[in-house]
Design a protein around this motif. Structure first.
Motif, mmCIF file in Angstrom:
data_model
loop_
_atom_site.group_PDB
_atom_site.id
_atom_site.type_symbol
_atom_site.label_atom_id
_atom_site.label_comp_id
_atom_site.label_asym_id
_atom_site.label_seq_id
_atom_site.Cartn_x
_atom_site.Cartn_y
_atom_site.Cartn_z
ATOM 1 N N LEU A 110 0.835 -1.212 0.000
ATOM 2 C CA LEU A 110 0.000 0.000 0.000
ATOM 3 C C LEU A 110 0.868 1.260 0.000
ATOM 4 O O LEU A 110 0.550 2.250 -0.669
ATOM 5 C CB LEU A 110 -0.921 0.000 1.218
ATOM 6 C CG LEU A 110 -2.117 -0.949 1.202
ATOM 7 C CD1 LEU A 110 -2.883 -0.856 2.520
ATOM 8 C CD2 LEU A 110 -3.055 -0.654 0.035
ATOM 9 N N PHE A 111 1.947 1.223 0.749
ATOM 10 C CA PHE A 111 2.847 2.372 0.803
ATOM 11 C C PHE A 111 3.506 2.596 -0.558
ATOM 12 O O PHE A 111 3.687 3.748 -0.993
ATOM 13 C CB PHE A 111 3.904 2.137 1.881
ATOM 14 C CG PHE A 111 4.915 3.248 1.980
ATOM 15 C CD1 PHE A 111 4.573 4.476 2.531
ATOM 16 C CD2 PHE A 111 6.214 3.059 1.516
ATOM 17 C CE1 PHE A 111 5.503 5.499 2.621
ATOM 18 C CE2 PHE A 111 7.148 4.083 1.596
ATOM 19 C CZ PHE A 111 6.797 5.305 2.154
ATOM 20 N N THR A 112 3.861 1.500 -1.240
ATOM 21 C CA THR A 112 4.432 1.622 -2.582
ATOM 22 C C THR A 112 3.436 2.268 -3.538
ATOM 23 O O THR A 112 3.803 3.124 -4.361
ATOM 24 C CB THR A 112 4.846 0.232 -3.103
ATOM 25 O OG1 THR A 112 5.767 -0.364 -2.192
ATOM 26 C CG2 THR A 112 5.479 0.338 -4.476
ATOM 27 N N TRP A 114 1.064 4.309 -2.694
ATOM 28 C CA TRP A 114 0.956 5.722 -2.308
ATOM 29 C C TRP A 114 2.103 6.535 -2.877
ATOM 30 O O TRP A 114 1.913 7.657 -3.359
ATOM 31 C CB TRP A 114 0.924 5.833 -0.787
ATOM 32 C CG TRP A 114 0.861 7.244 -0.288
ATOM 33 C CD1 TRP A 114 -0.228 8.048 -0.202
ATOM 34 C CD2 TRP A 114 1.970 8.031 0.179
ATOM 35 N NE1 TRP A 114 0.109 9.275 0.305
ATOM 36 C CE2 TRP A 114 1.457 9.306 0.548
ATOM 37 C CE3 TRP A 114 3.331 7.779 0.335
ATOM 38 C CZ2 TRP A 114 2.274 10.301 1.057
ATOM 39 C CZ3 TRP A 114 4.143 8.780 0.830
ATOM 40 C CH2 TRP A 114 3.605 10.028 1.179
ATOM 41 N N ARG A 115 3.319 5.971 -2.862
ATOM 42 C CA ARG A 115 4.476 6.680 -3.409
ATOM 43 C C ARG A 115 4.330 6.873 -4.925
ATOM 44 O O ARG A 115 4.656 7.943 -5.450
ATOM 45 C CB ARG A 115 5.756 5.901 -3.103
ATOM 46 C CG ARG A 115 6.166 5.935 -1.642
ATOM 47 C CD ARG A 115 7.510 5.285 -1.447
ATOM 48 N NE ARG A 115 8.543 5.960 -2.244
ATOM 49 C CZ ARG A 115 9.805 5.509 -2.338
ATOM 50 N NH1 ARG A 115 10.165 4.398 -1.708
ATOM 51 N NH2 ARG A 115 10.685 6.178 -3.074
ATOM 52 N N HIS A 117 1.563 7.068 -6.529
ATOM 53 C CA HIS A 117 0.524 8.078 -6.726
ATOM 54 C C HIS A 117 1.093 9.489 -6.518
ATOM 55 O O HIS A 117 0.789 10.409 -7.296
ATOM 56 C CB HIS A 117 -0.633 7.827 -5.774
ATOM 57 C CG HIS A 117 -1.755 8.816 -5.916
ATOM 58 N ND1 HIS A 117 -2.735 8.706 -6.879
ATOM 59 C CD2 HIS A 117 -2.037 9.957 -5.215
ATOM 60 C CE1 HIS A 117 -3.575 9.714 -6.767
ATOM 61 N NE2 HIS A 117 -3.172 10.487 -5.772
ATOM 62 N N LYS A 118 1.898 9.673 -5.489
ATOM 63 C CA LYS A 118 2.460 10.991 -5.206
ATOM 64 C C LYS A 118 3.436 11.439 -6.293
ATOM 65 O O LYS A 118 3.551 12.637 -6.573
ATOM 66 C CB LYS A 118 3.162 10.976 -3.845
ATOM 67 C CG LYS A 118 2.239 10.701 -2.667
ATOM 68 C CD LYS A 118 1.200 11.796 -2.491
ATOM 69 C CE LYS A 118 1.820 13.089 -2.002
ATOM 70 N NZ LYS A 118 0.813 14.132 -1.712
#
Length: 499
Positions: A110-112, A114-115, A117-118
């Motif tokens: 999930l963090f990947t 999010w990165r 996406h940012k």
């Protein structure tokens, strides 16, 4: 067996039944939307089914039919049980350790996402809104957002890619993906879980391919666009991927003829069959457990208790009257069993088979102790040689009789202790010690054996001095027995005089 292990076993049995039904009867059919509903329903039913505790309901009905008698080990009433770690505790610990590993892996993915996406930026291709990424990754979608690196694909392929991912976002396929990802975290130990995960994701691709072709896209050009994707096939990102992993199977299903409608009968047959099999398994197990309880409970409890009492009373009670144990509270006591120890009768309203010979619901310091009709705060001052019988009340029977008078103490059980009365004597003059003012100013009736030592405010005194003490000056009394010598000591604290 821990409740967690029971839940996992039941849930995974049902999940396996649903997957086998899909694999043998439904996976080759082209009713992809029905397959989606079937796989989702199977997953949700497997998660919720163990919560329908049919076995406990059946066992409760059997429990209410009769009561049983347990024996009380006097030492067990005043001793604490040290916690023990068994194989089940180790298994549960390993289970949660592995769950933690997969959970951390899930949040990393999930963090990947999010990165990515940012680091992406909003873009538009003809009529499609998407997030333009710079990484070398395959196109994918998450929720209602499409992520594509257009520099990796030909213009002829981009239109098919966006049509494909648009179907994923419109059909909310991310919900299916998240559900199956969470399922693998909790059911990681079951290979069927991973097969179910693959089947759900494959079926989502079948649905998407069908809808893309139905929109008017040429079949061959669409299939060629799948082959042209040459980026990495390894995904650490949660989402719907335009992947080559199942390319051959997807192309085969796209070229397959529509299944005949007569095959719809398989859904009508498979789903109820699986539910019936799961219910039969649960009910049969509950019946076996209930029969085992009804036929063996009393005999096992009596046997275990009798052995415990034989071992624990050799040095504490000695030779005394035979013990009479009623096989059933309703039976005549003449049909009872006997062993060579003091008579102790225990009554309870229900039996917890997990507790063995111990008294369920009664913990150290929690029960309400009643000595000859009056409450006491400790058992230390009670001489086992002077006990005629002990009755244990539990649950509603204890609360109904003693709750209104003594409050919450009766909720954890009531231990009724009756002392012996010598021939021609009454309870009052049979006691050597009277008016011992404890927590509730209760008379402790006890015969003091020879060899007992006496201490008043920490100073040793003789027995004669002890017998001349004014009971009204006593604040508290504690009886301690030396396990090695078998002799006891009485420690007395007198009341402080008002200045």
């Amino acid at each position: 067996m821990p409740e967690l292990i029971i839940y996992l076993l039941k849930a995974n049995i049902v999940l396996t039944l649903f997957y086998l039904g899909y694999y043998f009867f439904l996976r080759k059919l082209t009713f992809y939307m029905l397959n989606r509903y079937y796989l989702l329903a199977g997953t949700l039913i497997a998660l919720m089914y163990p919560l329908l505790d049919i076995s406990s309901f059946l066992q409760r009905q059997e429990y209410l039919k009769s009561t049983a008698v347990l024996m009380v080990n006097w030492q067990e009433l005043t001793s604490e049980v040290s916690p023990k770690i068994d194989g089940w505790d180790v298994s549960v610990g390993l289970f949660w350790l592995t769950v933690s590993f997969f959970a951390v892996r899930f949040f990393i993915r999930l963090f990947t996402l999010w990165r990515i996406h940012k680091q992406s930026e909003p873009s538009r291709y003809t009529t499609y809104d998407y997030r333009k990424v710079l990484l070398k990754i395959n196109p994918f979608s998450f929720w209602k957002t499409i992520y594509v690196n257009p520099s990796l694909h030909k213009d002829a392929d981009l239109d098919d890619i966006f049509k494909h991912e648009l179907v994923h976002t419109q059909e909310l396929h991310t919900l299916d993906v998240l559900l199956v990802e969470l399922l693998t975290i909790g059911f990681w130990f079951n290979p069927t879980t991973w097969f179910m995960r693959q089947a759900i994701k494959e079926n989502l691709e079948f649905i998407t391919d069908r809808k893309v072709l139905a929109s008017g896209v040429d079949r061959k050009s669409y299939q060629y666009s799948l082959v042209h994707i040459m980026t990495s096939d390894k995904h650490m990102i949660i989402g719907n991927h335009f992947s080559m992993q199942t390319l051959k199977k997807r192309i085969r299903m796209m070229n397959k003829r529509q299944s005949a409608k007569i095959n719809l009968g398989k859904y009508v047959l498979v789903l109820p069959l699986i539910i019936v099999l799961a219910l039969i398994f649960t009910i049969s197990k509950a019946y076996e457990e209930t029969q085992d309880i009804s036929s063996n409970l009393v005999s096992k409890q009596l046997s275990a208790t009798e052995n415990n009492l034989k071992d624990s009373t050799k040095n504490t009670i000695g030779n005394s009257k035979p013990l009479k144990i009623a096989e059933n509270p309703k039976q005549d006591t003449t049909k009872s069993r006997s062993v060579g120890i003091t008579k102790i009768k225990v009554r309870k309203d229900s039996v917890d088979k997990k507790e063995g010979a111990r008294i369920p619901g009664i913990k150290l310091g929690d029960p309400l102790y009643i000595l000859d009709g009056k409450p006491i705060s400790t058992l230390n001052a009670v001489n086992p040689n002077n006990i005629e019988r002990i009755e244990v009340l539990k649950d509603t029977s204890a609360w109904a009789v003693y709750g209104p008078r003594y409050g919450t103490r009766a909720k954890n059980g009531v231990v009724l202790i009756t002392t012996k009365v010598k021939h021609g004597e009454t309870k009052k003059n049979a006691d050597s010690v009277t008016n011992i003012h404890a927590e509730n100013e209760v008379d402790i009736k006890s015969e003091i054996p020879k060899g007992t030592k006496f201490f008043v405010n920490g100073v040793s005194i003789k027995r004669d001095d002890f017998e001349q003490l004014d009971p009204n000056t006593i604040d508290s009394m504690n009886v301690v027995k030396d396990a090695a010598t078998g002799k006891g000591s009485i420690y007395i604290v007198t009341k402080k005089k008002a200045k």
